[in-house]
Motif scaffolding. Structure first.
Motif, PDB file in Angstrom:
ATOM      1  N   MET A 193       0.844  -1.205   0.000  1.00  0.00           N
ATOM      2  CA  MET A 193       0.000   0.000   0.000  1.00  0.00           C
ATOM      3  C   MET A 193       0.874   1.249   0.000  1.00  0.00           C
ATOM      4  N   LYS A 194       0.717   2.046  -1.045  1.00  0.00           N
ATOM      5  CA  LYS A 194       1.523   3.267  -1.161  1.00  0.00           C
ATOM      6  C   LYS A 194       0.655   4.475  -0.853  1.00  0.00           C
ATOM      7  N   ILE A 195       1.085   5.273   0.113  1.00  0.00           N
ATOM      8  CA  ILE A 195       0.317   6.435   0.563  1.00  0.00           C
ATOM      9  C   ILE A 195       1.169   7.683   0.401  1.00  0.00           C
ATOM     10  N   ALA A 196       0.579   8.732  -0.192  1.00  0.00           N
ATOM     11  CA  ALA A 196       1.357   9.924  -0.508  1.00  0.00           C
ATOM     12  C   ALA A 196       0.638  11.184  -0.076  1.00  0.00           C
ATOM     13  N   THR A 197       1.412  12.255   0.057  1.00  0.00           N
ATOM     14  CA  THR A 197       0.848  13.585   0.293  1.00  0.00           C
ATOM     15  C   THR A 197       1.493  14.575  -0.661  1.00  0.00           C
ATOM     16  N   TYR A 198       0.682  15.524  -1.119  1.00  0.00           N
ATOM     17  CA  TYR A 198       1.178  16.491  -2.098  1.00  0.00           C
ATOM     18  C   TYR A 198       0.421  17.803  -1.919  1.00  0.00           C
ATOM     19  N   ASN A 199       1.148  18.844  -1.540  1.00  0.00           N
ATOM     20  CA  ASN A 199       0.573  20.187  -1.542  1.00  0.00           C
ATOM     21  C   ASN A 199       0.667  20.691  -2.977  1.00  0.00           C
ATOM     22  N   VAL A 200      -0.472  20.718  -3.665  1.00  0.00           N
ATOM     23  CA  VAL A 200      -0.461  20.996  -5.103  1.00  0.00           C
ATOM     24  C   VAL A 200      -0.400  22.487  -5.436  1.00  0.00           C
ATOM     25  N   ASN A 201      -0.749  23.336  -4.462  1.00  0.00           N
ATOM     26  CA  ASN A 201      -0.751  24.781  -4.692  1.00  0.00           C
ATOM     27  C   ASN A 201      -1.647  25.165  -5.879  1.00  0.00           C
ATOM     28  N   GLY A 202      -2.905  24.775  -5.769  1.00  0.00           N
ATOM     29  CA  GLY A 202      -3.873  25.068  -6.846  1.00  0.00           C
ATOM     30  C   GLY A 202      -4.173  23.831  -7.677  1.00  0.00           C
ATOM     31  N   VAL A 203      -5.242  23.121  -7.338  1.00  0.00           N
ATOM     32  CA  VAL A 203      -5.475  21.814  -7.968  1.00  0.00           C
ATOM     33  C   VAL A 203      -5.844  21.954  -9.444  1.00  0.00           C
ATOM     34  N   ASN A 204      -6.451  23.049  -9.823  1.00  0.00           N
ATOM     35  CA  ASN A 204      -6.797  23.223 -11.239  1.00  0.00           C
ATOM     36  C   ASN A 204      -5.618  23.774 -12.043  1.00  0.00           C
ATOM     37  N   GLY A 205      -4.931  24.747 -11.482  1.00  0.00           N
ATOM     38  CA  GLY A 205      -3.755  25.290 -12.148  1.00  0.00           C
ATOM     39  C   GLY A 205      -2.662  24.249 -12.345  1.00  0.00           C
ATOM     40  N   TYR A 216      14.339  17.643   1.950  1.00  0.00           N
ATOM     41  CA  TYR A 216      13.417  18.776   1.875  1.00  0.00           C
ATOM     42  C   TYR A 216      12.190  18.384   1.065  1.00  0.00           C
ATOM     43  N   THR A 217      11.094  19.115   1.331  1.00  0.00           N
ATOM     44  CA  THR A 217       9.865  18.865   0.564  1.00  0.00           C
ATOM     45  C   THR A 217       9.326  20.132  -0.077  1.00  0.00           C
ATOM     46  N   PHE A 218       9.952  21.271   0.229  1.00  0.00           N
ATOM     47  CA  PHE A 218       9.520  22.561  -0.313  1.00  0.00           C
ATOM     48  C   PHE A 218      10.736  23.374  -0.723  1.00  0.00           C
ATOM     49  N   TRP A 219      10.633  23.986  -1.887  1.00  0.00           N
ATOM     50  CA  TRP A 219      11.648  24.926  -2.351  1.00  0.00           C
ATOM     51  C   TRP A 219      10.925  26.144  -2.884  1.00  0.00           C
ATOM     52  N   ASP A 220      11.297  27.327  -2.388  1.00  0.00           N
ATOM     53  CA  ASP A 220      10.662  28.572  -2.789  1.00  0.00           C
ATOM     54  C   ASP A 220      10.807  28.797  -4.292  1.00  0.00           C
ATOM     55  N   TYR A 221       9.803  29.449  -4.880  1.00  0.00           N
ATOM     56  CA  TYR A 221       9.914  29.832  -6.288  1.00  0.00           C
ATOM     57  C   TYR A 221      11.005  30.882  -6.480  1.00  0.00           C
ATOM     58  N   ASP A 240       5.301  24.459  -5.455  1.00  0.00           N
ATOM     59  CA  ASP A 240       6.563  24.694  -4.749  1.00  0.00           C
ATOM     60  C   ASP A 240       6.882  23.553  -3.762  1.00  0.00           C
ATOM     61  N   HIS A 241       5.910  22.658  -3.545  1.00  0.00           N
ATOM     62  CA  HIS A 241       6.158  21.450  -2.751  1.00  0.00           C
ATOM     63  C   HIS A 241       6.395  20.259  -3.682  1.00  0.00           C
ATOM     64  N   ALA A 242       7.048  19.226  -3.149  1.00  0.00           N
ATOM     65  CA  ALA A 242       7.173  17.958  -3.871  1.00  0.00           C
ATOM     66  C   ALA A 242       6.337  16.900  -3.149  1.00  0.00           C
TER      67      ALA A 242
END
Length: 259
Positions: free
Chosen positions: A1-13, A200-205, A248-250
């Motif tokens: 079972m693979k479980i993930a999280t992703y801050n997409v920063n705008g799901v439509n964009g 790291y999981t976030f890198w600024d633009y 900006d997140h992975a």
DNA sequence: ATGGCATTTAAAAAATGA
């Protein structure tokens, strides 16, 4: 079972990026944060065509969380808000049972600027979260706390800690809240798998942060004692941050042994 | 020390983020 999280920063964009990653990574369960879309604008059809069904809590312009699962996995919604404040209108929490595991998908408040009302809101949210997680530990069920915690747990989780001393992501109050969760018995799965590595999981633009690898670790997957023995592997899909029009997140993921 | 980026909403510029 693979479980993930992703801050997409705008799901439509970010929909093309999200779909490409879903196809590549093939997770069974995905928690999304920062949908930045009202309830009716969630891209349900595209998600469906990608092989997933979902529950979500949207909000106009900001916040918003979702839980996706492969269609063969039943999703039973438990909560669509963090208990403890009826006046809290921000969509930051959704909880479901999938495959007999309690999945708590969260988007913790950023809290900047410090000091101020936004930081107070973050502390209040953490207080309510602590209560919920303590209840979950008592319930003797397999449970995961997963999402964008907006907390840098230790100085090792940030490229230049000295620059973050008064930032709401790194303040002692919020680091203590995270440490308290671990003390209670929750396991930081990525740090447990990679105790010595810079992750790291976030890198600024800005500032070419990604190419300099000037990142921070904000997105976490915490397991309760029931689940810890099933932790098999995990990682950060760092390359996704380098894609065109990426968040900006992975994405962050773990794999659990089947029972 | 400043500004550099990117989203949404909505029609320019503000609010938010981390």
């Amino acid at each position: 079972m693979k479980i993930a999280t992703y801050n997409v920063n705008g799901v439509n964009g970010r929909l093309p990026v999200l779909l490409k990653w879903l196809q590549e990574a093939d997770p069974d369960i995905v928690c999304l944060q920062e949908l930045k879309a009202p309830q009716e604008k969630f891209p349900e059809t595209s998600i469906h065509e990608a092989g997933y069904h979902a529950i979500w809590k949207g909000q106009k312009s900001w916040n918003g969380v979702a839980i996706l699962a492969k269609k063969n996995l039943e999703i039973t919604e438990v909560q669509r808000e963090l208990p403890g404040d009826e006046d809290d209108v921000q969509s930051r929490y959704i909880e479901a049972i999938i495959g007999q595991i309690v999945i708590c998908c969260l988007y913790l408040p950023n809290g900047n600027p410090f000091p101020g009302p936004k930081f107070e809101y973050k502390l209040d949210w953490l207080k309510r979260f602590k209560k919920r997680t303590n209840d979950l530990i008592k319930m003797d069920l397999p449970a995961i706390l997963i999402g964008d915690f907006n907390i840098i747990p230790t100085p090792f989780d940030v490229h230049k800690p000295e620059k973050w001393e008064d930032d709401a992501l790194f303040r002692p109050e919020v680091r203590k809240a995270f440490a308290d969760l671990l003390k209670k018995g929750w396991t930081d799965s990525i740090r447990t798998l990679f105790p010595e590595e810079k992750i790291y999981t976030f890198w600024d633009y800005l500032y070419k942060a990604y190419s300099r690898d000037a990142g921070i670790r904000l997105d976490h997957i915490l397991l309760n004692p029931y689940l810890k023995p099933r932790l098999q592997s995990g990682g950060v899909d760092k390359h996704v941050r380098g894609w065109e029009k990426s968040s900006d997140h992975a994405p962050v993921w773990i794999e659990l042994k089947e029972v």
